[in-house]
Design an enzyme around this catalytic site. Sequence first.
Site, mmCIF file in Angstrom:
data_model
loop_
_atom_site.group_PDB
_atom_site.id
_atom_site.type_symbol
_atom_site.label_atom_id
_atom_site.label_comp_id
_atom_site.label_asym_id
_atom_site.label_seq_id
_atom_site.Cartn_x
_atom_site.Cartn_y
_atom_site.Cartn_z
ATOM 1 N N SER A 145 0.685 -23.704 -51.592
ATOM 2 C CA SER A 145 1.285 -23.444 -50.280
ATOM 3 C C SER A 145 2.409 -22.427 -50.415
ATOM 4 C CB SER A 145 1.844 -24.761 -49.744
ATOM 5 O OG SER A 145 2.686 -24.534 -48.640
ATOM 6 N N TYR A 161 7.287 -32.523 -48.328
ATOM 7 C CA TYR A 161 6.079 -31.689 -48.321
ATOM 8 C C TYR A 161 6.169 -30.589 -49.380
ATOM 9 C CZ TYR A 161 2.351 -28.573 -46.998
ATOM 10 O OH TYR A 161 1.228 -27.786 -47.045
HETATM 11 N N1 NAP Z 1 -2.798 -25.360 -42.827
HETATM 12 C C1 NAP Z 1 -1.969 -24.628 -43.535
HETATM 13 O O1 NAP Z 1 -1.429 -23.616 -43.068
HETATM 14 C C2 NAP Z 1 -1.664 -24.992 -44.953
HETATM 15 C C3 NAP Z 1 -0.789 -24.162 -45.670
HETATM 16 C C4 NAP Z 1 -0.553 -24.443 -47.009
HETATM 17 C C5 NAP Z 1 -1.178 -25.501 -47.614
HETATM 18 N N2 NAP Z 1 -2.009 -26.315 -46.892
HETATM 19 C C6 NAP Z 1 -2.632 -27.442 -47.590
HETATM 20 O O2 NAP Z 1 -4.002 -27.503 -47.283
HETATM 21 C C7 NAP Z 1 -4.445 -28.861 -47.337
HETATM 22 C C8 NAP Z 1 -5.182 -29.202 -46.054
HETATM 23 O O3 NAP Z 1 -4.340 -28.921 -44.968
HETATM 24 P P1 NAP Z 1 -4.894 -28.794 -43.480
HETATM 25 O O4 NAP Z 1 -4.063 -27.795 -42.794
HETATM 26 O O5 NAP Z 1 -6.360 -28.656 -43.493
HETATM 27 O O6 NAP Z 1 -4.461 -30.225 -42.912
HETATM 28 P P2 NAP Z 1 -5.238 -31.248 -41.970
HETATM 29 O O7 NAP Z 1 -6.052 -30.525 -40.978
HETATM 30 O O8 NAP Z 1 -4.183 -32.201 -41.530
HETATM 31 O O9 NAP Z 1 -6.246 -31.980 -42.964
HETATM 32 C C9 NAP Z 1 -5.734 -32.790 -43.986
HETATM 33 C C10 NAP Z 1 -6.877 -33.558 -44.593
HETATM 34 O O10 NAP Z 1 -6.313 -34.414 -45.621
HETATM 35 C C11 NAP Z 1 -6.710 -35.731 -45.316
HETATM 36 N N3 NAP Z 1 -5.789 -36.764 -45.783
HETATM 37 C C12 NAP Z 1 -4.530 -37.018 -45.396
HETATM 38 N N4 NAP Z 1 -4.074 -38.118 -46.025
HETATM 39 C C13 NAP Z 1 -5.086 -38.558 -46.827
HETATM 40 C C14 NAP Z 1 -5.243 -39.645 -47.720
HETATM 41 N N5 NAP Z 1 -4.272 -40.545 -47.915
HETATM 42 N N6 NAP Z 1 -6.419 -39.782 -48.377
HETATM 43 C C15 NAP Z 1 -7.424 -38.898 -48.194
HETATM 44 N N7 NAP Z 1 -7.343 -37.859 -47.336
HETATM 45 C C16 NAP Z 1 -6.178 -37.697 -46.668
HETATM 46 C C17 NAP Z 1 -6.841 -35.785 -43.807
HETATM 47 O O11 NAP Z 1 -7.595 -36.919 -43.434
HETATM 48 P P3 NAP Z 1 -7.277 -37.748 -42.079
HETATM 49 O O12 NAP Z 1 -8.038 -37.028 -41.017
HETATM 50 O O13 NAP Z 1 -7.820 -39.096 -42.402
HETATM 51 O O14 NAP Z 1 -5.794 -37.715 -41.872
HETATM 52 C C18 NAP Z 1 -7.563 -34.463 -43.579
HETATM 53 O O15 NAP Z 1 -8.924 -34.584 -43.903
HETATM 54 C C19 NAP Z 1 -3.211 -29.705 -47.586
HETATM 55 O O16 NAP Z 1 -3.133 -29.977 -48.971
HETATM 56 C C20 NAP Z 1 -2.072 -28.780 -47.184
HETATM 57 O O17 NAP Z 1 -0.886 -29.057 -47.893
HETATM 58 C C21 NAP Z 1 -2.261 -26.091 -45.574
#
Ligand code: NAP
Length: 322
Positions: free
Chosen positions: A148, A173
Amino acid sequence: MSWYPVPIPSQAGRSVLVTGANAGLGFFTSARLARAGAHVTLSGRSAERLAAAVAAIRARMPRADVDSLVIDTSSLESVRVGAERLLDRAPLDAVVLNAGMVHTPAARLESVDGNELVLATNVLGHFALLAHVLPHLATGARLVTIGSLSTRLSTFRVDDLQLQRSYDAWRAYAQSKIASTSIAFELDRRLRRAAVDGAEAVGAASAMPRVHSLVAHPGYSISGRTPRVPGVNEPTRLDRFADALQAPFAQGKHRGAEPIVHAVVADDVEGGQFWGPQYATKGPPRLAMPTRTSRDPRVGARVWAFAEQATGLVLDPARVGS
Ligand SMILES: NC(=O)c1ccc[n+]([C@@H]2O[C@H](COP(=O)([O-])OP(=O)(O)OC[C@H]3O[C@@H](n4cnc5c(N)ncnc54)[C@H](OP(=O)(O)O)[C@@H]3O)[C@@H](O)[C@H]2O)c1
């Protein structure tokens, strides 16, 4: 800026596990790999949300080779049980360590195992998963940790990884992403060392690591810029409007998945690298520069020792594919 993802080579015959695959980046990464013919195991903490994600992929691609596996990364027991189920399946060619709490709690909470919840979910569950599946990896497998840009925006308190003294939602985070990145690069160093030791033991000239650990980040990827997928991504009109205002520097999660997909499939990828979008927050994949802290071997060794102690598991790179 306009660009469209390049086609990816056929992934037929490859088997990939994606954590947190029922939504967001994990979903779009899974769908893209499945479209290229990979066998993709979507894992997540809710069987119902996983079923909706698998159904959404099959609605578009009836012959997609996808299945699901419940793993709640915040629980070491759930990770252990899920990993055990994987052992009956084909060895993994890639693991995408994506699951994450992004909207972190305002006050410090603990997981069922007594670890700070964001750390448990984003870092320790994945460390435990790797410890369990390392012997079940195919030669050449890629372990892709999701990093990130937040790692650039926060200091790292390596002496307070449980955030007992300094919890706040943002720090939880950012710290979890720095720790994950640091572990991924430490794993790369340990895999390379294990390869050298293995080669010396048999008098071989080359010491290629048997699997590769690297990091990919999605820039700034938001739901309101992402296509609607019933049961998976259904932003409100207000979300769409608010996210449209961020369009100059934000992209959809289907685009943010591209550096992750690249890290899984591209030929120009190797362990220890950090891939991200060309324009930092958006754009096609390009090689990026990780922070000095996350590359520091002394920091990596400390976070690794902490993770082994907090999970009670040893992650032994010499056991790859054993
Ligand atoms: N979006 C961005 O701009 C961004 C930037 C940098 C890094 N990231 C990283 O990318 C990854 C995904 O982010 P995203 O934006 O796609 O977020 P998201 O849409 O909120 O998706 C997160 C995923 O992780 C799952 N999750 C959360 N807690 C969990 C647990 N205890 N066990 C198993 N699964 C779990 C969620 O499942 P539920 O539906 O059950 O909650 C969902 O499938 C994360 O690691 C985040 O830090 C994202």
